[in-house]
Design an enzyme around this catalytic site. Structure first.
Site, PDB file in Angstrom:
ATOM      1  N   PHE A 148       0.812  -1.218   0.000  1.00  0.00           N
ATOM      2  CA  PHE A 148       0.000   0.000   0.000  1.00  0.00           C
ATOM      3  C   PHE A 148       0.845   1.267   0.000  1.00  0.00           C
ATOM      4  CE2 PHE A 148       0.959   0.042   4.535  1.00  0.00           C
ATOM      5  CZ  PHE A 148       1.036   1.401   4.813  1.00  0.00           C
ATOM      6  N   LYS A 172      -1.217  -6.928  -9.393  1.00  0.00           N
ATOM      7  CA  LYS A 172      -2.209  -6.981  -8.299  1.00  0.00           C
ATOM      8  C   LYS A 172      -1.773  -5.984  -7.226  1.00  0.00           C
ATOM      9  CE  LYS A 172      -2.742  -8.479  -4.421  1.00  0.00           C
ATOM     10  NZ  LYS A 172      -3.450  -7.355  -3.767  1.00  0.00           N
ATOM     11  N   GLU A 175      -4.999  -3.790  -1.920  1.00  0.00           N
ATOM     12  CA  GLU A 175      -6.437  -3.530  -1.876  1.00  0.00           C
ATOM     13  C   GLU A 175      -6.760  -2.300  -1.026  1.00  0.00           C
ATOM     14  OE1 GLU A 175      -4.623  -5.882  -0.597  1.00  0.00           O
ATOM     15  OE2 GLU A 175      -5.693  -7.126   0.879  1.00  0.00           O
ATOM     16  N   ARG A 176      -5.720  -1.744  -0.341  1.00  0.00           N
ATOM     17  CA  ARG A 176      -5.998  -0.586   0.517  1.00  0.00           C
ATOM     18  C   ARG A 176      -5.998   0.726  -0.267  1.00  0.00           C
ATOM     19  NH1 ARG A 176      -2.292  -1.947   5.634  1.00  0.00           N
ATOM     20  NH2 ARG A 176      -1.448  -3.632   4.378  1.00  0.00           N
ATOM     21  N   SER A 225       5.361  -7.002   3.273  1.00  0.00           N
ATOM     22  CA  SER A 225       5.977  -7.336   4.567  1.00  0.00           C
ATOM     23  C   SER A 225       6.726  -8.671   4.470  1.00  0.00           C
ATOM     24  CB  SER A 225       4.905  -7.367   5.642  1.00  0.00           C
ATOM     25  OG  SER A 225       3.838  -8.187   5.238  1.00  0.00           O
ATOM     26  N   CYS A 280       9.565   1.879   3.426  1.00  0.00           N
ATOM     27  CA  CYS A 280      10.530   0.815   3.746  1.00  0.00           C
ATOM     28  C   CYS A 280      11.939   1.388   3.820  1.00  0.00           C
ATOM     29  CB  CYS A 280      10.462  -0.280   2.707  1.00  0.00           C
ATOM     30  SG  CYS A 280      11.032   0.271   1.124  1.00  0.00           S
ATOM     31  N   GLU A 382       9.466  -4.336  12.822  1.00  0.00           N
ATOM     32  CA  GLU A 382       9.125  -3.115  12.074  1.00  0.00           C
ATOM     33  C   GLU A 382       7.822  -2.520  12.631  1.00  0.00           C
ATOM     34  OE1 GLU A 382       7.643  -3.807   8.041  1.00  0.00           O
ATOM     35  OE2 GLU A 382       8.885  -2.144   7.356  1.00  0.00           O
TER      36      GLU A 382
HETATM   37  P1  NAD Z   1       1.533  -6.544   2.995  1.00  0.00           P
HETATM   38  O1  NAD Z   1       2.560  -7.612   3.103  1.00  0.00           O
HETATM   39  O2  NAD Z   1       0.407  -6.543   3.967  1.00  0.00           O
HETATM   40  O3  NAD Z   1       0.839  -6.588   1.550  1.00  0.00           O
HETATM   41  C1  NAD Z   1       1.594  -6.634   0.366  1.00  0.00           C
HETATM   42  C2  NAD Z   1       0.803  -7.358  -0.707  1.00  0.00           C
HETATM   43  O4  NAD Z   1       0.572  -8.708  -0.275  1.00  0.00           O
HETATM   44  C3  NAD Z   1      -0.561  -6.742  -0.973  1.00  0.00           C
HETATM   45  O5  NAD Z   1      -0.783  -6.713  -2.357  1.00  0.00           O
HETATM   46  C4  NAD Z   1      -1.522  -7.678  -0.261  1.00  0.00           C
HETATM   47  O6  NAD Z   1      -2.778  -7.761  -0.895  1.00  0.00           O
HETATM   48  C5  NAD Z   1      -0.816  -9.006  -0.307  1.00  0.00           C
HETATM   49  N1  NAD Z   1      -1.121  -9.852   0.853  1.00  0.00           N
HETATM   50  C6  NAD Z   1      -1.506  -9.434   2.088  1.00  0.00           C
HETATM   51  N2  NAD Z   1      -1.680 -10.493   2.896  1.00  0.00           N
HETATM   52  C7  NAD Z   1      -1.391 -11.594   2.176  1.00  0.00           C
HETATM   53  C8  NAD Z   1      -1.368 -12.983   2.482  1.00  0.00           C
HETATM   54  N3  NAD Z   1      -1.682 -13.449   3.696  1.00  0.00           N
HETATM   55  N4  NAD Z   1      -1.012 -13.841   1.504  1.00  0.00           N
HETATM   56  C9  NAD Z   1      -0.688 -13.396   0.283  1.00  0.00           C
HETATM   57  N5  NAD Z   1      -0.690 -12.088  -0.050  1.00  0.00           N
HETATM   58  C10 NAD Z   1      -1.033 -11.194   0.880  1.00  0.00           C
HETATM   59  O7  NAD Z   1       2.323  -5.156   3.020  1.00  0.00           O
HETATM   60  P2  NAD Z   1       1.725  -3.698   3.138  1.00  0.00           P
HETATM   61  O8  NAD Z   1       1.226  -3.491   4.525  1.00  0.00           O
HETATM   62  O9  NAD Z   1       0.821  -3.423   2.015  1.00  0.00           O
HETATM   63  O10 NAD Z   1       3.048  -2.823   2.913  1.00  0.00           O
HETATM   64  C11 NAD Z   1       3.926  -2.494   3.934  1.00  0.00           C
HETATM   65  C12 NAD Z   1       5.087  -3.454   4.006  1.00  0.00           C
HETATM   66  O11 NAD Z   1       5.781  -3.473   2.764  1.00  0.00           O
HETATM   67  C13 NAD Z   1       6.112  -3.044   5.042  1.00  0.00           C
HETATM   68  O12 NAD Z   1       6.575  -4.193   5.693  1.00  0.00           O
HETATM   69  C14 NAD Z   1       7.216  -2.408   4.206  1.00  0.00           C
HETATM   70  O13 NAD Z   1       8.487  -2.418   4.808  1.00  0.00           O
HETATM   71  C15 NAD Z   1       7.181  -3.267   3.006  1.00  0.00           C
HETATM   72  N6  NAD Z   1       7.797  -2.603   1.867  1.00  0.00           N
HETATM   73  C16 NAD Z   1       8.991  -3.072   1.435  1.00  0.00           C
HETATM   74  C17 NAD Z   1       9.627  -2.459   0.377  1.00  0.00           C
HETATM   75  C18 NAD Z   1      10.941  -2.982  -0.124  1.00  0.00           C
HETATM   76  O14 NAD Z   1      11.276  -2.678  -1.252  1.00  0.00           O
HETATM   77  N7  NAD Z   1      11.685  -3.749   0.646  1.00  0.00           N
HETATM   78  C19 NAD Z   1       9.040  -1.358  -0.249  1.00  0.00           C
HETATM   79  C20 NAD Z   1       7.805  -0.906   0.225  1.00  0.00           C
HETATM   80  C21 NAD Z   1       7.191  -1.543   1.282  1.00  0.00           C
END
Ligand code: NAD
Length: 498
Positions: A148, A172, A175-176, A225, A280, A382
């Protein structure tokens, strides 16, 4: 209520069976709902992608680059609208949303040079009458799953390189905040991208699993994450795909005794609290080296943090806006309580922050902890919010070891005037992206982005040449054109160049 849907290359009339709420972080209400797709929908999208991809791959790279040029102009022309849309779902301030989109556009600028990048290699006379050449071909159909926090930049990191190299791409998004990726896909079509080359499927875990299991999707790029990144990596690789999965972070800013503390405080304010800490590459941990540095830094940090202005995302004076959802606000506040329970000193408490006229918005005030120690779970994990933790180190050696021993290894920054210390630090620290007097060292588009340890699973980074490698496979041709004379004898031993 406004409904946000997919962006597909075909007419899809089937009514969605599941939806997810999209909030208005400034006010706390639900502003729209997004349709959640399933495996059957994905399969239709893959079918459309398979139909379109060979023609796109056969389109010469200069023409593909022209679509990138057109797209860049269209995004620039629509920047205001895109930034407002992004802020309204994410909560970051408008100027920051423009930065989010602009960083993605810089990857598109890299993609404008794709003909040069894809030129390949050639050896004349590798053997008698033999030439060898190698070149890169698209993997076919790729997919991206994005978080998101950068709904403009991260979809463009992936889709830009995947498309420019001749693939069809299925995105994909989170969804937020699902609207900006759909708008970007519409602008790509307007720029001349053929139908089916970029599609957006909305969804949650069900759609992610469908992507990971689909046999015709050859590569998956994930950012989110760490636990989910690890899951995506394992499941995707088990299904025979190439997978790059970027995860969470806990970046440290090390402050040496010789650093310019006023500059450090400026840098830290932006890097720890900008975008409400939902980056991140934020700097949520500051490590002053030596007691004197810690005392002086704390003295300057407190008034700077107290002066931060938290406001709605359209407030041009605000330093940062609300966090993305009520659940995320609650999670951040729970982590603040955990820090207190674990014995850290809560110097500034951002819990219970209310913005006048927006009392139900998802705001968290800036928070500062001092005397945080490495055994605390609030340090190890985090938080992803506007929370800065001070961990005091006695020596340079101790300061280098902190980010090196941490489970995450995304980014790190060192503030110093000492070139030798900086050089040592950059060489020895066990982290993927290093800033020297640069608080958020996100590499430029033609370099590559990627962390180490639990911040990334897989072995290629995002964008730049690493991105090109990820979205293409190398083919090597060894050729001989006989001159029509006597043919060579059969060879029963392996041919060598000896
Ligand atoms: P998230 O892991 O909740 O979601 C990321 C994606 O995974 C979304 O598209 C979501 O729909 C999907 N998803 C969520 N739950 C899932 C599940 N149980 N099984 C399969 N797919 C699932 O992350 P977020 O809250 O949207 O974003 C924040 C996180 O992303 C933080 O941890 C941040 O550090 C990380 N991030 C990392 C980078 C990097 O390049 N290392 C960059 C930006 C954000």
């Amino acid at each position: 209520m406004r409904e946000i849907s997919h962006k597909l290359a075909f007419v899809h009339d089937a009514a969605p069976t599941r939806y997810s709420d999209v909030f208005d972080p400034n006010n706390g209400g639900v502003q729209a709902r997004v349709a959640l797709g399933d495996a059957a929908l994905l399969d239709l999208a893959v079918t459309a992608a398979k139909k379109a991809q060979p023609g796109w791959a056969a389109t010469n790279p200069q023409r593909r680059a022209r679509v990138m040029f057109n797209f860049k102009s269209l995004v620039e022309a629509n920047m205001n609208e895109l930034a407002h849309l992004l802020s309204s779902e994410h909560g970051k301030v408008i100027a920051d949303s423009k930065g989010d989109i602009q960083r993605g556009l810089e990857v598109i600028e890299f993609c404008c040079g794709i003909p040069h990048v894809l030129k390949g290699e050639f050896t004349q006379g590798a053997g008698p009458g033999i030439d060898v050449y190698s070149f890169r071909q698209p993997i076919g159909i790729g997919a991206g799953i994005t978080p998101f926090n950068f709904p403009g930049m991260i979809p463009l990191w992936m889709s830009g390189v995947a498309i420019a190299t001749g693939n069809a791409f299925i995105l994909k998004p989170s969804e937020r905040d699902p609207s900006v990726p759909v708008r970007l896909a519409e602008l790509f079509l307007e720029a001349g991208l053929p139908e089916g080359i970029l599609q957006v499927v909305q969804g949650d875990k069900e759609m992610v699993d469908a992507i990971l299991d689909h046999p015709d999707i050859k590569g998956v790029s994930f950012v989110g994450s760490s636990d989910i990144a690890h899951y995506v990596y394992n499941r995707g690789v088990a299904a025979g795909k190439r997978v790059q999965a970027m995860g969470g972070a806990k970046n440290h800013g090390i402050v040496m005794p010789d650093a310019d503390l006023d500059q450090v405080v400026n840098d830290l304010s932006g890097a720890a609290f900008g975008s409400a800490g939902e980056r991140c590459m934020a700097l949520p941990v500051v490590v002053p080296v030596g007691e004197k540095t810690a005392i002086a830094l704390r003295e300057k940090l407190i008034p700077a943090i107290e002066a931060l202005r938290v406001g709605v995302s359209t407030d041009a004076e605000a330093h940062y806006g609300p966090v993305v959802t009520a659940a995320h606000k609650q999670k951040i506040e729970n982590w603040i309580q955990t820090g207190v329970d674990e014995g850290a000193e809560l110097v500034i408490d951002g819990r219970g922050f209310k913005l006048q006229g927006h009392e139900d918005g998802f705001f968290v005030g800036p928070t500062l902890f001092d005397h945080v120690t490495t055994d605390m779970s609030a340090y190890k994990e985090e938080i992803f919010g506007p929370v800065l933790q001070m961990v005091r180190a006695e020596t340079f050696e101790e300061a280098v070891s902190l980010p090196s021993k941490h489970q995450y290894g995304n980014g790190v920054a060192l503030f110093t005037r000492n070139g030798h210390a900086a050089r040592e630090f950059a060489a020895r620290v066990d982290v993927g992206m290093v800033g020297i007097n640069v608080p958020i060292p996100v590499p430029v588009a033609y370099h590559t982005f990627g962390g180490w340890k639990r911040s990334a699973f897989g072995d290629t980074n995002q964008h730049g040449m690493e991105g090109v490698k990820f979205w293409t496979k190398v083919k090597t041709v060894t050729q001989r054109w006989p001159d029509g004379g006597a043919s060579a004898d059969s060879a029963f031993v392996i041919p060598t160049m000896g």
